[in-house]
Design a protein around this motif. Structure first.
Motif, PDB file in Angstrom:
ATOM      1  N   ASN A 271      70.673 115.652  61.604  1.00  0.00           N
ATOM      2  CA  ASN A 271      69.700 116.742  61.626  1.00  0.00           C
ATOM      3  C   ASN A 271      68.892 116.614  62.909  1.00  0.00           C
ATOM      4  O   ASN A 271      67.922 115.851  62.978  1.00  0.00           O
ATOM      5  N   VAL A 272      69.307 117.326  63.919  1.00  0.00           N
ATOM      6  CA  VAL A 272      68.732 117.147  65.247  1.00  0.00           C
ATOM      7  C   VAL A 272      67.569 118.101  65.462  1.00  0.00           C
ATOM      8  O   VAL A 272      67.565 119.229  64.956  1.00  0.00           O
ATOM      9  N   GLY A 273      66.571 117.629  66.205  1.00  0.00           N
ATOM     10  CA  GLY A 273      65.448 118.471  66.590  1.00  0.00           C
ATOM     11  C   GLY A 273      65.575 118.855  68.045  1.00  0.00           C
ATOM     12  O   GLY A 273      66.494 119.570  68.434  1.00  0.00           O
ATOM     13  N   SER A 274      64.679 118.332  68.864  1.00  0.00           N
ATOM     14  CA  SER A 274      64.707 118.640  70.302  1.00  0.00           C
ATOM     15  C   SER A 274      65.147 117.435  71.123  1.00  0.00           C
ATOM     16  O   SER A 274      64.923 117.388  72.336  1.00  0.00           O
ATOM     17  N   GLU A 275      65.792 116.449  70.489  1.00  0.00           N
ATOM     18  CA  GLU A 275      66.183 115.232  71.193  1.00  0.00           C
ATOM     19  C   GLU A 275      67.201 115.506  72.303  1.00  0.00           C
ATOM     20  O   GLU A 275      68.002 116.432  72.219  1.00  0.00           O
ATOM     21  N   GLY A 276      67.155 114.670  73.338  1.00  0.00           N
ATOM     22  CA  GLY A 276      68.170 114.686  74.374  1.00  0.00           C
ATOM     23  C   GLY A 276      69.216 113.613  74.075  1.00  0.00           C
ATOM     24  O   GLY A 276      69.250 113.041  72.982  1.00  0.00           O
TER      25      GLY A 276
ATOM     26  N   ALA B 266      81.967 117.304  71.674  1.00  0.00           N
ATOM     27  CA  ALA B 266      83.048 117.714  72.580  1.00  0.00           C
ATOM     28  C   ALA B 266      83.432 116.625  73.575  1.00  0.00           C
ATOM     29  O   ALA B 266      84.540 116.655  74.118  1.00  0.00           O
ATOM     30  N   VAL B 267      82.545 115.676  73.830  1.00  0.00           N
ATOM     31  CA  VAL B 267      82.917 114.561  74.713  1.00  0.00           C
ATOM     32  C   VAL B 267      83.282 113.307  73.915  1.00  0.00           C
ATOM     33  O   VAL B 267      83.590 112.275  74.490  1.00  0.00           O
ATOM     34  N   GLY B 268      83.240 113.436  72.564  1.00  0.00           N
ATOM     35  CA  GLY B 268      83.764 112.351  71.736  1.00  0.00           C
ATOM     36  C   GLY B 268      82.774 111.626  70.850  1.00  0.00           C
ATOM     37  O   GLY B 268      83.139 110.630  70.217  1.00  0.00           O
ATOM     38  N   PHE B 269      81.534 112.084  70.756  1.00  0.00           N
ATOM     39  CA  PHE B 269      80.563 111.395  69.913  1.00  0.00           C
ATOM     40  C   PHE B 269      80.766 111.716  68.439  1.00  0.00           C
ATOM     41  O   PHE B 269      81.069 112.854  68.068  1.00  0.00           O
ATOM     42  N   VAL B 270      80.542 110.697  67.603  1.00  0.00           N
ATOM     43  CA  VAL B 270      80.598 110.854  66.150  1.00  0.00           C
ATOM     44  C   VAL B 270      79.200 110.612  65.576  1.00  0.00           C
ATOM     45  O   VAL B 270      78.279 110.203  66.283  1.00  0.00           O
ATOM     46  N   HIS B 271      79.037 110.855  64.292  1.00  0.00           N
ATOM     47  CA  HIS B 271      77.768 110.614  63.621  1.00  0.00           C
ATOM     48  C   HIS B 271      77.603 109.122  63.309  1.00  0.00           C
ATOM     49  O   HIS B 271      78.550 108.339  63.433  1.00  0.00           O
ATOM     50  N   GLY B 272      76.405 108.763  62.868  1.00  0.00           N
ATOM     51  CA  GLY B 272      76.094 107.367  62.586  1.00  0.00           C
ATOM     52  C   GLY B 272      77.002 106.719  61.563  1.00  0.00           C
ATOM     53  O   GLY B 272      77.286 105.520  61.645  1.00  0.00           O
ATOM     54  N   GLU B 273      77.496 107.476  60.600  1.00  0.00           N
ATOM     55  CA  GLU B 273      78.355 106.921  59.554  1.00  0.00           C
ATOM     56  C   GLU B 273      79.715 106.485  60.083  1.00  0.00           C
ATOM     57  O   GLU B 273      80.408 105.679  59.443  1.00  0.00           O
ATOM     58  N   ASP B 274      80.105 106.989  61.263  1.00  0.00           N
ATOM     59  CA  ASP B 274      81.378 106.607  61.873  1.00  0.00           C
ATOM     60  C   ASP B 274      81.195 105.720  63.099  1.00  0.00           C
ATOM     61  O   ASP B 274      82.172 105.396  63.792  1.00  0.00           O
ATOM     62  N   ALA B 275      79.946 105.336  63.373  1.00  0.00           N
ATOM     63  CA  ALA B 275      79.660 104.488  64.531  1.00  0.00           C
ATOM     64  C   ALA B 275      79.976 103.027  64.209  1.00  0.00           C
ATOM     65  O   ALA B 275      80.231 102.649  63.069  1.00  0.00           O
TER      66      ALA B 275
ATOM     67  N   PRO C  78      78.108  99.359  65.067  1.00  0.00           N
ATOM     68  CA  PRO C  78      78.076  99.271  63.612  1.00  0.00           C
ATOM     69  C   PRO C  78      77.627 100.592  62.987  1.00  0.00           C
ATOM     70  O   PRO C  78      77.002 101.416  63.662  1.00  0.00           O
ATOM     71  N   VAL C  79      77.919 100.784  61.724  1.00  0.00           N
ATOM     72  CA  VAL C  79      77.440 101.966  61.006  1.00  0.00           C
ATOM     73  C   VAL C  79      75.918 101.950  60.979  1.00  0.00           C
ATOM     74  O   VAL C  79      75.295 100.913  60.722  1.00  0.00           O
ATOM     75  N   VAL C  80      75.308 103.090  61.307  1.00  0.00           N
ATOM     76  CA  VAL C  80      73.849 103.216  61.271  1.00  0.00           C
ATOM     77  C   VAL C  80      73.491 104.474  60.491  1.00  0.00           C
ATOM     78  O   VAL C  80      74.347 105.299  60.192  1.00  0.00           O
ATOM     79  N   GLY C  81      72.219 104.611  60.173  1.00  0.00           N
ATOM     80  CA  GLY C  81      71.767 105.781  59.461  1.00  0.00           C
ATOM     81  C   GLY C  81      71.988 107.047  60.257  1.00  0.00           C
ATOM     82  O   GLY C  81      71.967 107.034  61.500  1.00  0.00           O
ATOM     83  N   MET C  82      72.195 108.138  59.574  1.00  0.00           N
ATOM     84  CA  MET C  82      72.489 109.411  60.237  1.00  0.00           C
ATOM     85  C   MET C  82      71.319 109.899  61.084  1.00  0.00           C
ATOM     86  O   MET C  82      71.499 110.736  61.967  1.00  0.00           O
ATOM     87  N   GLN C  83      70.116 109.388  60.822  1.00  0.00           N
ATOM     88  CA  GLN C  83      68.932 109.785  61.581  1.00  0.00           C
ATOM     89  C   GLN C  83      68.401 108.635  62.438  1.00  0.00           C
ATOM     90  O   GLN C  83      67.254 108.672  62.876  1.00  0.00           O
ATOM     91  N   ASP C  84      69.210 107.630  62.706  1.00  0.00           N
ATOM     92  CA  ASP C  84      68.791 106.512  63.556  1.00  0.00           C
ATOM     93  C   ASP C  84      68.346 107.041  64.920  1.00  0.00           C
ATOM     94  O   ASP C  84      69.052 107.823  65.558  1.00  0.00           O
ATOM     95  N   SER C  85      67.178 106.623  65.378  1.00  0.00           N
ATOM     96  CA  SER C  85      66.610 107.177  66.610  1.00  0.00           C
ATOM     97  C   SER C  85      67.468 106.900  67.830  1.00  0.00           C
ATOM     98  O   SER C  85      67.426 107.650  68.814  1.00  0.00           O
TER      99      SER C  85
END
Length: 220
Positions: free
Chosen positions: A202-207, A176-185, A187-194
Motif C-alpha cells: 500500500n504505497v503512498g508518496s514514497e520514492g 517492470a524492472v523486476g521488483f517483488v513485494h515483501g512476501e517474496d523478498a 529475507p521475507v519482510v512485512g509488506m509495509q516495511d519502510s
C-alpha cells in the motif's frame, strides 16, 4: 628494603593505579562499544533482496507474470490516443518518476516517441490507463518474454483513472524492472516495511529508496 622504602613504593604504586583507572574511565569508546545491543540499527541497514530472482520468487519469465526488464537501456511509451490514453498531468507524473527516481540509478532511461511492438528491440515499458481487476489500482505484467531466464522484452503497466500518483507509478515501474513485494523478498519482510520504499504493497508518496537503488545497480 627498609620499612620506609616499602612505604614509598606502596604510595607510588597506588598513584599509578589511580592514574590508570582515571584513564580507563575517561577514554573514548570504540565504534564497537557504540553498537546498539537491540539490533535495530543493524536491521535498518540490512539490504533486502527484492528483485527477481529471489530465494522466494524464482519463476522463469513468461507472458503475464513479473520479470526483469531485458537490459539497462530502459525505454518507455505512454499511450496518447483512444480510451487508454494518459491525461497530460498523468504523463507529467510518469516523466517525473522515471527521471528523478529511476534516472538516478544505473538504468539509462529514455522516452520512445515511436514505440516498437515486435522484434528484438521492443519498447520496454508501455503505460496505459484503464480498469484493473480486483482491489488494486495498478497492474504490471510481461507481454513478450526475452532470451534469458528472467528477462522480458516488453512490460505493460496499467493504472486506473485518477490513481496516477508518483508513489503508484514508482511501484508499478518497479515491478517492470523486476521488483517483488515483501512476501517474496529475501529475507521475507512485512509488506509495509519502510525499506521497500515505493514497493510497499500500500504505497503512498514514497520514492525508490536506498535499498531498491542498490538492487537495481547490482542487477543492471
Amino acid at each position: 628494603m627498609t620499612r620506609a622504602s616499602l612505604r614509598h613504593a606502596g604510595r607510588a604504586a597506588g598513584v599509578i593505579a589511580l592514574a590508570f583507572g582515571a584513564l580507563l574511565a575517561t577514554a573514548p569508546s570504540s565504534p564497537a562499544d557504540d553498537v546498539p545491543t537491540d539490533g535495530s540499527d543493524v536491521e535498518a541497514a540490512r539490504t533486502i533482496d527484492n528483485i527477481i530472482p529471489t530465494s522466494h520468487y524464482d519463476t522463469p519469465c513468461r507472458k503475464g507474470i513479473l520479470c526483469q526488464t531485458d537490459n539497462a537501456q530502459l525505454t518507455y511509451y505512454m499511450d496518447s490516443g483512444g480510451s487508454n490514453a494518459l491525461e497530460s498531468d498523468d504523463k507529467a507524473t510518469v516523466r517525473s518518476v522515471l527521471s528523478h527516481e529511476y534516472g538516478s540509478t544505473d538504468l539509462s532511461v529514455s522516452y520512445d516517441s515511436t514505440p516498437s511492438w515486435s522484434g528484438d528491440s521492443e519498447t520496454d515499458i508501455y503505460y496505459s490507463e484503464g480498469t484493473v481487476s480486483g482491489s488494486d489500482n495498478g497492474y504490471t505484467y510481461c507481454e513478450n518474454a526475452a532470451p534469458g531466464m528472467y528477462k522480458c522484452d516488453q512490460q505493460y503497466v496499467k493504472i486506473e483513472p485518477g490513481h496516477w500518483s508518483s508513489g503508484l507509478v514508482c511501484h508499478e515501474t518497479g515491478h517492470a524492472v523486476g521488483f517483488v513485494h515483501g512476501e517474496d523478498a529475501s529475507p521475507v519482510v512485512g509488506m509495509q516495511d519502510s525499506r521497500l520504499g515505493c514497493m510497499k504493497k500500500n504505497v503512498g508518496s514514497e520514492g525508490l529508496g536506498d535499498n531498491n537503488r542498490r538492487n537495481i545497480n547490482s542487477v543492471y
